[in-house]
Design a protein around this motif. Sequence first.
Motif, mmCIF file in Angstrom:
data_model
loop_
_atom_site.group_PDB
_atom_site.id
_atom_site.type_symbol
_atom_site.label_atom_id
_atom_site.label_comp_id
_atom_site.label_asym_id
_atom_site.label_seq_id
_atom_site.Cartn_x
_atom_site.Cartn_y
_atom_site.Cartn_z
ATOM 1 N N ARG A 81 0.851 -1.194 0.000
ATOM 2 C CA ARG A 81 0.000 0.000 0.000
ATOM 3 C C ARG A 81 0.887 1.245 0.000
ATOM 4 N N ILE A 82 0.324 2.352 -0.439
ATOM 5 C CA ILE A 82 1.085 3.602 -0.591
ATOM 6 C C ILE A 82 1.756 4.012 0.710
ATOM 7 N N LYS A 83 1.056 3.923 1.824
ATOM 8 C CA LYS A 83 1.620 4.336 3.115
ATOM 9 C C LYS A 83 2.891 3.539 3.430
ATOM 10 N N ARG A 84 2.859 2.253 3.164
ATOM 11 C CA ARG A 84 4.021 1.401 3.429
ATOM 12 C C ARG A 84 5.163 1.705 2.455
ATOM 13 N N ARG A 85 4.835 1.968 1.174
ATOM 14 C CA ARG A 85 5.871 2.306 0.184
ATOM 15 C C ARG A 85 6.547 3.625 0.544
ATOM 16 N N VAL A 86 5.763 4.584 1.027
ATOM 17 C CA VAL A 86 6.328 5.877 1.438
ATOM 18 C C VAL A 86 7.267 5.670 2.621
ATOM 19 N N ALA A 87 6.852 4.869 3.583
ATOM 20 C CA ALA A 87 7.700 4.589 4.753
ATOM 21 C C ALA A 87 9.002 3.912 4.311
ATOM 22 N N ALA A 88 8.929 3.012 3.343
ATOM 23 C CA ALA A 88 10.140 2.344 2.833
ATOM 24 C C ALA A 88 11.042 3.360 2.142
#
Length: 159
Positions: A81-88
Motif C-alpha cells: 500500500r502507498i503508506k508502506r511504500r512511502v515509509a520504505a
Amino acid sequence: AAEIMDEPWSVFTLSIPGVPVSKARPRVVKGGRITYTPKETREAQDDIGWLAKDAWGGKEPLEGPLRVEMTFYLPIPPSWRIKRRVAARQGQLRPTGGADWDNYGKLVSDALGTRKNGPVIWRDDSQLVDVHVRKVFATGYEYSAMPDEPRTEVRVWVL
C-alpha cells in the motif's frame, strides 16, 4: 554498465546495475549423483564477474586481508500500500523479507574471487576478514524522475 569510482579511501568501488540476485543452493538430481548450480545464480555470478574484471582493468588481484562492504538496493514491492511504500522510501522500513543477506553477499564474493578464468579482484574468500552487508530499499525506484534504481554497490579496502 558497471561503474568504477576511484575514491582515496577504498581500493575498489563497483556499482552493479539491476535487481540484486541472491545465491541459490545447489540442486541435486539423479539420486544425489549430480549436483548443479541453478542457471539464474550462475548467470548473475558470471555477469558480475565480467563487469568487475572489466572495471578492474587487468590489474593483479589484491593480496592480504581485505575489508568488503556490500549494499544491496532492492525494489520496493509494488503490492505494498502507498503508506508502506512511502515509509520504505523514507528509510523507516527495511527489506526483511525475501533472500537472506548472506546469500546476496555470497553470490557477489564468489563473483569477485577466483573464477574459471582466474582471480578477479581477490584470490580467495579467506582474504575477506571484515565484511559488512546491508539490504536497503532503492528509495526512489517507483515514482522519482531521477530514480534510485535497484543495484548492488561494493567497496573493497586492503587492511
